[in-house]
Write a protein that holds these residues in place. Structure first.
Motif, PDB file in Angstrom:
ATOM      1  N   ASP A 208     -18.220 -46.687  28.364  1.00 48.47           N
ATOM      2  CA  ASP A 208     -17.365 -47.688  27.733  1.00 48.47           C
ATOM      3  C   ASP A 208     -17.276 -47.437  26.237  1.00 48.47           C
ATOM      4  N   SER A 209     -16.077 -47.536  25.699  1.00 46.15           N
ATOM      5  CA  SER A 209     -15.854 -47.277  24.289  1.00 46.15           C
ATOM      6  C   SER A 209     -15.926 -48.568  23.490  1.00 46.15           C
ATOM      7  N   ALA A 210     -16.618 -48.501  22.355  1.00 38.96           N
ATOM      8  CA  ALA A 210     -16.687 -49.647  21.444  1.00 38.96           C
ATOM      9  C   ALA A 210     -15.638 -49.555  20.353  1.00 38.96           C
ATOM     10  N   LEU A 211     -14.806 -48.527  20.405  1.00 40.69           N
ATOM     11  CA  LEU A 211     -13.789 -48.296  19.390  1.00 40.69           C
ATOM     12  C   LEU A 211     -12.409 -48.611  19.943  1.00 40.69           C
ATOM     13  N   GLY A 212     -11.487 -48.877  19.036  1.00 41.32           N
ATOM     14  CA  GLY A 212     -10.124 -49.130  19.469  1.00 41.32           C
ATOM     15  C   GLY A 212      -9.447 -47.886  19.997  1.00 41.32           C
ATOM     16  N   ASN A 213      -9.868 -46.722  19.485  1.00 41.54           N
ATOM     17  CA  ASN A 213      -9.321 -45.446  19.928  1.00 41.54           C
ATOM     18  C   ASN A 213     -10.455 -44.651  20.576  1.00 41.54           C
ATOM     19  N   PRO A 214     -10.559 -44.632  21.896  1.00 41.28           N
ATOM     20  CA  PRO A 214     -11.670 -43.931  22.565  1.00 41.28           C
ATOM     21  C   PRO A 214     -11.703 -42.455  22.193  1.00 41.28           C
ATOM     22  N   ARG A 215     -12.904 -41.913  22.156  1.00 38.62           N
ATOM     23  CA  ARG A 215     -13.087 -40.527  21.742  1.00 38.62           C
ATOM     24  C   ARG A 215     -12.937 -39.576  22.916  1.00 38.62           C
ATOM     25  N   ARG A 216     -12.427 -38.396  22.610  1.00 36.60           N
ATOM     26  CA  ARG A 216     -12.299 -37.301  23.572  1.00 36.60           C
ATOM     27  C   ARG A 216     -12.940 -36.070  22.930  1.00 36.60           C
ATOM     28  N   VAL A 217     -14.149 -35.751  23.348  1.00 38.55           N
ATOM     29  CA  VAL A 217     -14.911 -34.654  22.752  1.00 38.55           C
ATOM     30  C   VAL A 217     -15.147 -33.599  23.824  1.00 38.55           C
ATOM     31  N   ALA A 218     -14.786 -32.356  23.532  1.00 40.13           N
ATOM     32  CA  ALA A 218     -14.968 -31.241  24.471  1.00 40.13           C
ATOM     33  C   ALA A 218     -15.636 -30.088  23.732  1.00 40.13           C
ATOM     34  N   VAL A 219     -16.812 -29.696  24.197  1.00 35.63           N
ATOM     35  CA  VAL A 219     -17.546 -28.575  23.619  1.00 35.63           C
ATOM     36  C   VAL A 219     -17.444 -27.402  24.591  1.00 35.63           C
ATOM     37  N   GLY A 220     -16.804 -26.327  24.160  1.00 40.17           N
ATOM     38  CA  GLY A 220     -16.584 -25.165  25.016  1.00 40.17           C
ATOM     39  C   GLY A 220     -15.267 -25.204  25.761  1.00 40.17           C
ATOM     40  N   LEU A 221     -14.495 -26.271  25.579  1.00 34.53           N
ATOM     41  CA  LEU A 221     -13.191 -26.420  26.223  1.00 34.53           C
ATOM     42  C   LEU A 221     -12.177 -26.895  25.199  1.00 34.53           C
ATOM     43  N   ASP A 222     -10.901 -26.827  25.556  1.00 29.68           N
ATOM     44  CA  ASP A 222      -9.827 -27.245  24.663  1.00 29.68           C
ATOM     45  C   ASP A 222      -9.692 -28.768  24.701  1.00 29.68           C
ATOM     46  N   PRO A 223      -9.930 -29.485  23.587  1.00 31.28           N
ATOM     47  CA  PRO A 223      -9.808 -30.955  23.606  1.00 31.28           C
ATOM     48  C   PRO A 223      -8.406 -31.430  23.956  1.00 31.28           C
ATOM     49  N   ASN A 224      -7.378 -30.690  23.546  1.00 33.10           N
ATOM     50  CA  ASN A 224      -6.004 -31.096  23.868  1.00 33.10           C
ATOM     51  C   ASN A 224      -5.750 -31.020  25.372  1.00 33.10           C
ATOM     52  N   ARG A 225      -6.317 -30.017  26.015  1.00 28.21           N
ATOM     53  CA  ARG A 225      -6.137 -29.905  27.459  1.00 28.21           C
ATOM     54  C   ARG A 225      -6.901 -31.022  28.178  1.00 28.21           C
ATOM     55  N   LEU A 226      -8.042 -31.426  27.619  1.00 26.63           N
ATOM     56  CA  LEU A 226      -8.788 -32.541  28.213  1.00 26.63           C
ATOM     57  C   LEU A 226      -7.945 -33.811  28.216  1.00 26.63           C
ATOM     58  N   ALA A 227      -7.274 -34.106  27.100  1.00 22.95           N
ATOM     59  CA  ALA A 227      -6.422 -35.299  27.044  1.00 22.95           C
ATOM     60  C   ALA A 227      -5.300 -35.222  28.074  1.00 22.95           C
ATOM     61  N   MET A 228      -4.736 -34.044  28.271  1.00 22.25           N
ATOM     62  CA  MET A 228      -3.670 -33.880  29.265  1.00 22.25           C
ATOM     63  C   MET A 228      -4.209 -34.094  30.678  1.00 22.25           C
ATOM     64  N   LEU A 229      -5.391 -33.558  30.969  1.00 21.90           N
ATOM     65  CA  LEU A 229      -5.960 -33.704  32.307  1.00 21.90           C
ATOM     66  C   LEU A 229      -6.305 -35.157  32.615  1.00 21.90           C
ATOM     67  N   LEU A 230      -6.761 -35.904  31.607  1.00 22.22           N
ATOM     68  CA  LEU A 230      -7.058 -37.320  31.835  1.00 22.22           C
ATOM     69  C   LEU A 230      -5.792 -38.105  32.148  1.00 22.22           C
ATOM     70  N   ALA A 231      -4.667 -37.724  31.541  1.00 18.58           N
ATOM     71  CA  ALA A 231      -3.395 -38.375  31.871  1.00 18.58           C
ATOM     72  C   ALA A 231      -2.982 -38.050  33.302  1.00 18.58           C
ATOM     73  N   VAL A 232      -3.189 -36.802  33.737  1.00 19.57           N
ATOM     74  CA  VAL A 232      -2.890 -36.435  35.125  1.00 19.57           C
ATOM     75  C   VAL A 232      -3.782 -37.197  36.087  1.00 19.57           C
ATOM     76  N   LEU A 233      -5.046 -37.384  35.727  1.00 20.99           N
ATOM     77  CA  LEU A 233      -5.973 -38.129  36.583  1.00 20.99           C
ATOM     78  C   LEU A 233      -5.528 -39.575  36.749  1.00 20.99           C
ATOM     79  N   HIS A 234      -4.977 -40.151  35.683  1.00 22.99           N
ATOM     80  CA  HIS A 234      -4.507 -41.541  35.781  1.00 22.99           C
ATOM     81  C   HIS A 234      -3.238 -41.643  36.613  1.00 22.99           C
ATOM     82  N   ARG A 235      -2.297 -40.735  36.383  1.00 28.94           N
ATOM     83  CA  ARG A 235      -1.009 -40.835  37.068  1.00 28.94           C
ATOM     84  C   ARG A 235      -1.131 -40.457  38.542  1.00 28.94           C
ATOM     85  N   HIS A 236      -1.827 -39.364  38.860  1.00 23.08           N
ATOM     86  CA  HIS A 236      -1.835 -38.851  40.231  1.00 23.08           C
ATOM     87  C   HIS A 236      -3.160 -39.059  40.952  1.00 23.08           C
ATOM     88  N   GLY A 237      -4.194 -39.554  40.236  1.00 26.04           N
ATOM     89  CA  GLY A 237      -5.460 -39.835  40.887  1.00 26.04           C
ATOM     90  C   GLY A 237      -5.803 -41.310  40.936  1.00 26.04           C
TER      91      GLY A 237
END
Length: 458
Positions: free
Chosen positions: A321-350
């Motif tokens: 759970d995020s305590a901030l108004g803008n939740p954080r997306r942190v990726a170490v060893g992966l592309d953070p921009n791709r992580l944000a895209m995958l989370l959107a796909v998870l919401h829409r199609h999962g």
């Protein structure tokens, strides 16, 4: 006396301009132009270029030949004495080539090249030029690493003219410069490490390597953002650019090719930093799979393809759970921009919403995953952490996820499944396009087309 000319070179992309300007027109970066003083043309240079005597033996040809008549014999190579080093180079060192090795301070650049030089000196003539350390410091390191020191020629010098004169006399087969940022030419009016000095010093050393058929190994410093220091044109002069990665708190180092004219650029070499120097790791998957005995949510093993071999690595996800108004997306060893895209796909199609959750991802072992085959494993690890349900230890996953929720096949799928079976994995969720006709013994392969099918398979 001829007037000294100058040009302005972008340190990011290497573009040249006749006068200074605030923004580079090629890469659109600001305040990256540095002045480079051009050496006046030497008498007879034009005549030499017209007759083919320009110093680049083997490159400049005085005869025009048909492409079909060019000899296709294998480029002669010899081993660097490190199998992982040879793998990244494309099979070994090529005579007449220039190789740039970069890395963070303490990564092990000098250690790797000193080990290579000491071992090569037992069978070939090698000259090690140090511009940052004294000869006694290098000798102490070689003694601490218990290396054979007989036969290795040493030189503590920063003047390129002196180095070339010594190399012309000694005629080494391998020439190591540590480092290129400390070298300087007398006719360049700037401090060592500047754009002009690094560029012209590398050019002079590279000309000697091509002319004398010598293997040239250069050590390069790394800036704060992880790129090689100095002008970008340095990468255009050399034949191979390698980056040694790994923090001072990690036992393992990864050697990755960024440019290679004699092999693939996506090869990965793995070394372990031990008491007696760097030791190559023959089976990288074994070190990246040292998992905890206790099952925990958010942990999953995926198969990535590095160069010519598959590697099994563990990806970890933490959703909270995020305590901030803008939740954080942190990726170490992966592309953070791709992580944000995958989370959107998870919401829409999962049907799983993470908009109010902090999402942290980590690839164990410090490996940087650059390909898209990790998409499905990342999403399933996020789902596991979100629902706090551990995944089976014997499960391995790979596959690319599209924006419409489809699971796309990835290259070398059969080899990835075989590698997972070798390490004892018994279940695999893979794209349907990568499903084998016959699975390895003891391996259950679950082929999926959509993200919803992969979630059901869990």
């Amino acid at each position: 006396m001829a007037k000294a000319k100058s040009a302005f070179v972008c340190t990011e992309c290497g573009a040249e301009y006749s006068k200074w300007q605030g923004q580079c027109s090629s890469c659109r970066e600001w305040n990256t132009l540095s002045e480079v003083r051009l050496a006046p043309a030497r008498p007879g240079a034009a005549a030499a270029s017209t007759t083919g005597r320009s110093g680049y033996a083997g490159i400049v040809s005085r005869e025009v030949v048909d492409l079909a008549a060019v000899d296709l014999s294998e480029v002669p190579r010899f081993s660097s004495t490190f199998g992982e080093f040879d793998r990244v180079l494309g099979g070994g060192l090529v005579p007449g080539s220039a190789v740039l090795l970069g890395g963070n301070p303490g990564a092990g650049k000098s250690t790797l090249l000193l080990q290579t030089a000491c071992k090569l000196a037992q069978q070939k003539k090698a000259l090690y030029v140090t511009g940052e350390e004294s000869l006694s410091q290098v000798a102490m390191r070689a003694h601490r690493l218990q290396l054979p020191t007989q036969g290795l020629k040493m030189l503590a010098e920063t003047s390129v003219e002196t180095i070339l004169a010594v190399a012309e006399r000694e005629r080494p087969e391998v020439l190591i410069i540590d480092s290129i940022q400390t070298m300087h030419l007398d006719d360049i009016a700037s401090a060592p490490g500047g754009v002009a000095q690094v560029r012209e010093s590398a050019a002079a050393l590279t000309r000697f390597a091509k002319h004398s058929n010598t293997v040239l190994l250069l050590v390069g410093h790394v800036t704060k953002d992880g790129s090689l220091a100095g002008p970008k044109v340095l990468e255009h002069m050399i034949d191979a650019s390698l980056l040694l990665e790994g923090g001072a708190d990690s036992r393992f180092r990864t050697l990755r090719g960024q440019k290679n004219r004699f092999g693939a650029v996506n090869e990965l070499g793995v070394f372990a930093m031990l008491e007696h120097g760097l030791k190559e790791v023959k089976n990288p998957s074994a070190i990246f799979l040292s998992r905890s005995e206790e099952l925990s949510s958010g942990s999953l093993v995926m198969v990535v393809w590095e160069g010519t071999r598959p590697i099994l690595v563990e990806v970890q996800a933490l959703v909270d759970d995020s305590a901030l108004g803008n939740p954080r997306r942190v990726a170490v060893g992966l592309d953070p921009n791709r992580l944000a895209m995958l989370l959107a796909v998870l919401h829409r199609h999962g049907g799983l919403f993470t908009g109010d959750q902090d999402v942290f991802l980590n690839v164990v072992g410090g490996v940087k995953v650059l390909e898209t085959s990790a998409d499905l494993a990342v999403l399933l690890a996020v789902v596991s952490s979100l629902q706090n349900r551990p995944l089976p230890r014997e499960l391995v996953v790979f596959g690319e996820v599209g924006l419409s929720g489809e699971i796309r096949p990835v290259p070398s799928g059969q080899e990835r499944i075989v590698e997972a079976a070798k390490h004892g994995f018994t279940r695999a969720i893979v794209p349907r396009g990568n499903a084998p006709k016959s699975s390895p013994p003891g391996m259950q392969v679950i082929a999926v087309d959509k993200l919803a099918e992969a979630l059901e398979a869990l």
